[in-house]
Design an enzyme around this catalytic site. Structure first.
Site, PDB file in Angstrom:
ATOM      1  N   ASN A 160       0.910  -1.432  -0.053  1.00 42.44           N
ATOM      2  CA  ASN A 160       0.159   0.112  -0.104  1.00 42.44           C
ATOM      3  C   ASN A 160       0.782   1.336   0.014  1.00 42.44           C
ATOM      4  OD1 ASN A 160       0.800  -0.706   2.619  1.00 42.44           O
ATOM      5  ND2 ASN A 160      -0.780   0.576   3.476  1.00 42.44           N
ATOM      6  N   ASP A 214      -0.433  -5.579  12.265  1.00 38.82           N
ATOM      7  CA  ASP A 214      -1.005  -4.811  11.524  1.00 38.82           C
ATOM      8  C   ASP A 214      -0.591  -3.253  11.383  1.00 38.82           C
ATOM      9  OD1 ASP A 214      -2.496  -4.970   9.010  1.00 38.82           O
ATOM     10  OD2 ASP A 214      -4.352  -4.331  10.062  1.00 38.82           O
TER      11      ASP A 214
END
Length: 417
Positions: free
Chosen positions: A96, A306
């Site tokens: 990302n 995460d």
């Protein structure tokens, strides 16, 4: 790199010295000797730390650093330094960035930025071009460049036929496909778990159903294609049940859970603090309990931080408009220790390597030195002083954690705080 670790308790069930307090001699990056007492005639660097414990190096299957394109959030160099100081010797980097990591050249670039670091970086290639969910990216080329799996980070694949084709195509070369568990038409513009708290706070709800429908769909596609699937960051009790049933049918599926989803509920949203705006959203205590149980019985294969650094301009705004994400590397060990024993914490931090094709090195003579160093004792309140990430968006700020990390010895290098 040569070093002598003094008086370290080994936490490694695969080691001949599990639970023993010993000295560990490392020569040229390999474990040369393990014994109760080892002398240091060659004047190697000695590592002597309070209540020192060592284990196999930890792995995180989902981290984001920003570079290229979002260096204001985090750079690869500082991200890997943070990971090392937090006890991680290997991390899987999400795609990302800007542009998304979706080609052979992109994989080569991020790997080059991570050379000569103690913590190894393993890139995840984007599943679709530009992570737009429309056309498959160059999966085979990225695999050859070093991508360990394919994932459009936190972007669900809405087209079931595209997911079917991805599973079929990747199976030709043993590729691992990751699918974010959210049905976008059900989740809509929801920003918090659809439940009592979202209603009382006036926040748009993202129901558990959105996650569970997507998982059910993907499991049907997996059974049809006989592919290889990883479902990152599940968050609901029903999701655990679905994956448990799929494993009973011998489907080739694994899943992870984010540490914050294990231990923080949507009760934390009372103050509209955007540090708690994460995806999937924080759920209920019932979900947390089911996730912990799923981790204990092996239904959930691994934990992840995460880790997702977000700059202050995208967090210090109204809840509806703030970006999703929390950092988690620095707090991972201390947070897990508040719900698990040290042995279980170390175990779950080591899980996931084999799924992503990453070699494991036990703490035995002749093995490569790939070690996490830590002190499992002592409680403290996690603060900004404990954060080395560029961005400070941690959901764990102010929480009481247990135990601290010292750093790592890996890739022929030593990184200590």
């Amino acid at each position: 790199m040569n070093a002598l670790i003094k008086s370290a308790t080994i936490v490694d069930s695969k080691s001949d010295f599990h639970n023993e307090t010993v000295d560990i001699l490392i020569e040229k990056g390999r474990i040369a000797k393990i014994s109760k007492r080892i002398s240091n005639p060659n004047n190697y660097k000695e590592i002597t730390l309070d209540n020192l414990h060592v284990s196999q190096g930890w792995f995180d299957s989902s981290v984001s650093f920003g570079e290229p394109g979002y260096e204001e959030r985090e750079t690869i160099a500082n991200g890997l330094k943070t990971a090392a100081q937090s006890g991680f010797t290997a991390v899987a980097l999400n795609a990302n960035s800007n542009p998304a990591i979706d080609s052979y050249a992109d994989i080569t670039f991020v790997k080059s930025k991570a050379q000569d670091k103690a913590t190894s970086l393993y890139p995840l290639g984007a599943l679709t071009k530009a992570s737009n969910g429309k056309d498959l990216a160059e999966l085979y080329d990225m695999k050859n460049a070093g991508a360990i799996a394919f994932y459009d980070y936190q972007k669900p694949i809405g087209n079931p036929n595209l997911m079917k084709i991805a599973l079929q195509y990747a199976s030709n070369f043993g590729g691992l496909v990751c699918s974010f568990p959210q049905e976008s038409k059900i989740s809509g513009h929801g920003v918090a778990n659809e439940h009592i708290n979202s209603t009382q706070l006036g926040l748009k709800g993202n129901p558990a159903l959105a996650e569970e429908l997507q998982i059910a769909r993907d499991l049907f596609l997996l059974e049809y294609t006989e592919g290889k699937l990883h479902i990152p960051t599940i968050s609901t009790a029903k999701s655990v049940e679905l994956i448990r049933a799929a494993k009973a049918k011998k489907l080739d599926v694994t899943c992870s859970v984010a540490i914050h989803n294990l231990m923080i509920t949507d009760d934390a949203l009372d103050g509209f603090d955007t540090r708690y705006k994460v995806l999937p959203p924080l759920r209920t205590q019932k979900d947390c309990d089911a996730l912990i149980e799923g981790l204990k019985d092996g239904t959930i294969d691994m934990v992840t931080t995460d880790h997702n650094p977000i700059d202050i301009e995208d967090k210090k705004i109204e809840f509806d408009y703030a970006k999703y994400g929390t950092i988690g590397l620095e707090s991972a060990f201390g947070a897990l220790q508040t719900i698990f024993t040290t042995k279980k914490t170390v175990s779950v931090l080591n899980q996931g390597k084999s799924r992503f094709g990453i070699a494991e090195a036990s703490i035995n003579v002749g093995e490569v030195a790939d070690l996490s160093l830590f002190d499992p004792n002592g409680e403290y309140q996690f603060s900004k002083a404990d954060i080395t990430s560029r961005s400070k968006n941690s959901a764990f700020l102010g929480m009481k954690l247990k135990g601290r990390t010292y750093g790592v010895i890996a890739n022929n290098k030593i990184v200590l705080k």
